[in-house]
Write a protein that holds these residues in place. Structure first.
Motif, PDB file in Angstrom:
ATOM      1  N   ASN A 144      12.114   3.002  -1.608  1.00 29.15           N
ATOM      2  CA  ASN A 144      11.085   2.954  -0.572  1.00 29.15           C
ATOM      3  C   ASN A 144      10.852   4.315   0.081  1.00 29.15           C
ATOM      4  O   ASN A 144      11.790   4.980   0.496  1.00 29.15           O
ATOM      5  N   MET A 145       9.570   4.700   0.161  1.00 32.42           N
ATOM      6  CA  MET A 145       9.163   5.912   0.886  1.00 32.42           C
ATOM      7  C   MET A 145       8.258   5.476   2.028  1.00 32.42           C
ATOM      8  O   MET A 145       7.158   4.968   1.802  1.00 32.42           O
ATOM      9  N   SER A 146       8.714   5.640   3.259  1.00 40.06           N
ATOM     10  CA  SER A 146       7.890   5.230   4.395  1.00 40.06           C
ATOM     11  C   SER A 146       6.762   6.225   4.618  1.00 40.06           C
ATOM     12  O   SER A 146       6.792   7.357   4.130  1.00 40.06           O
ATOM     13  N   ASP A 147       5.754   5.784   5.394  1.00 38.58           N
ATOM     14  CA  ASP A 147       4.593   6.656   5.618  1.00 38.58           C
ATOM     15  C   ASP A 147       4.955   7.875   6.457  1.00 38.58           C
ATOM     16  O   ASP A 147       4.212   8.850   6.513  1.00 38.58           O
ATOM     17  N   SER A 170      -3.935   4.546  -0.209  1.00 38.50           N
ATOM     18  CA  SER A 170      -2.779   4.076  -0.975  1.00 38.50           C
ATOM     19  C   SER A 170      -2.757   4.679  -2.379  1.00 38.50           C
ATOM     20  O   SER A 170      -1.697   5.043  -2.902  1.00 38.50           O
ATOM     21  N   GLN A 213       4.397  -0.591  10.321  1.00 34.51           N
ATOM     22  CA  GLN A 213       5.101   0.596   9.837  1.00 34.51           C
ATOM     23  C   GLN A 213       5.792   0.314   8.502  1.00 34.51           C
ATOM     24  O   GLN A 213       5.797   1.166   7.604  1.00 34.51           O
ATOM     25  N   MET A 214       6.373  -0.879   8.370  1.00 34.01           N
ATOM     26  CA  MET A 214       7.041  -1.252   7.118  1.00 34.01           C
ATOM     27  C   MET A 214       6.030  -1.371   5.979  1.00 34.01           C
ATOM     28  O   MET A 214       6.328  -1.052   4.824  1.00 34.01           O
ATOM     29  N   ASN A 215       4.839  -1.818   6.288  1.00 32.69           N
ATOM     30  CA  ASN A 215       3.812  -2.006   5.263  1.00 32.69           C
ATOM     31  C   ASN A 215       3.208  -0.689   4.783  1.00 32.69           C
ATOM     32  O   ASN A 215       2.709  -0.600   3.658  1.00 32.69           O
ATOM     33  N   ARG A 216       3.241   0.333   5.652  1.00 34.65           N
ATOM     34  CA  ARG A 216       2.727   1.655   5.250  1.00 34.65           C
ATOM     35  C   ARG A 216       3.820   2.359   4.442  1.00 34.65           C
ATOM     36  O   ARG A 216       4.728   2.981   4.993  1.00 34.65           O
ATOM     37  N   ARG A 217       3.715   2.271   3.128  1.00 33.04           N
ATOM     38  CA  ARG A 217       4.825   2.743   2.292  1.00 33.04           C
ATOM     39  C   ARG A 217       4.346   3.089   0.884  1.00 33.04           C
ATOM     40  O   ARG A 217       3.253   2.684   0.474  1.00 33.04           O
ATOM     41  N   ASP A 232       6.265   2.650  -2.873  1.00 38.12           N
ATOM     42  CA  ASP A 232       7.443   2.151  -3.574  1.00 38.12           C
ATOM     43  C   ASP A 232       7.535   2.763  -4.972  1.00 38.12           C
ATOM     44  O   ASP A 232       6.532   2.828  -5.691  1.00 38.12           O
TER      45      ASP A 232
END
Length: 234
Positions: A116-119, A171, A213-217, A219
């Motif tokens: 996972n790479m967060s925004d 995205s 915040q979790m959704n802005r990622r 993978d």
């Protein structure tokens, strides 16, 4: 091997039946001693024929059992090799999970190892990689490149804020940016693909700041036969 064992059992039964017939024929031959020459000759011929059939049937049954035993041994050896190979894949999968997790948050899933790479690792509203994530991706590239046969799917995601078109484009650009950098760091271009999903695949509720915040990622999905995963991109 199960079929061969079954055939061997049937042949053994046939041999036992032939043996019973031969025994009956010998008894008839004994009883025929007081009969005419023609009757004795017929009984002796029948006993001889039955005896020969019994010997042949028993030989066939023995050969079938030997062949079945050989096939079973080969099947057992093949199963042992397959179990060993699966064990080696599981060990490599666990090692990769530990290595990747030391660089970026990584979890195991049915689809593969998901990095996972967060925004926060991108410039705000941009697909430009921050310096800290470039360093982390370089380490990820080194880990992936050291193992043959691994595949990478880079998937970009956003929250629900903003238009569908904007989120989809962002995205895609972030996924492509991560893919391009991994290729520059040595990951084979034909082993890595990217795709943007916009806001269509949330992993948390978009009703809270934490969920968004979790959704802005982005993978990175690691798969491959080497670790027992043949997942395909969504």
């Amino acid at each position: 091997s199960r079929d061969q064992i079954s055939r061997a059992d049937r042949q053994a039964s046939a041999a036992e039946e032939a043996q019973l017939i031969a025994e009956e024929a010998r008894k008839k031959a004994e009883l025929a001693k007081g009969q005419s020459d023609a009757e004795r000759s017929e009984a002796i011929a029948l006993a001889t024929s039955a005896g020969a059939a019994t010997s042949a049937a028993m030989a066939d049954a023995k050969e079938a059992r030997l062949s079945a035993a050989k096939s079973k041994a080969e099947a057992d050896a093949s199963n042992i090799r397959a179990q060993k190979a699966e064990g080696e894949k599981a060990v490599l999968r666990a090692q990769l999970l530990e290595q990747l997790n030391s660089v970026l948050q990584t979890r195991d899933s049915a689809r593969g190892l998901i990095v996972n790479m967060s925004d926060a690792l991108f410039q705000t509203g941009s697909s430009e990689l921050r310096a800290e994530v470039r360093e982390k991706l370089a380490k990820v590239a080194g880990i992936i490149s050291s193992h043959k046969g691994l595949k990478l799917f880079v998937e970009g995601h956003t929250d629900s804020v903003g238009s569908e078109e904007y989120n989809q484009e962002l995205s895609e650009k972030r996924a492509e940016s991560a893919r391009d950098y991994l290729i520059k760091q040595g990951v084979a271009a034909n082993s890595i693909k990217s795709r943007g999903f916009g806001k269509t695949s949330p992993i948390a509720s978009n009703d809270t700041a934490q969920g968004r915040q979790m959704n802005r990622r982005v993978d990175l999905v690691v798969s491959g036969e080497a670790i027992g995963i043949t997942a395909k991109a969504r």
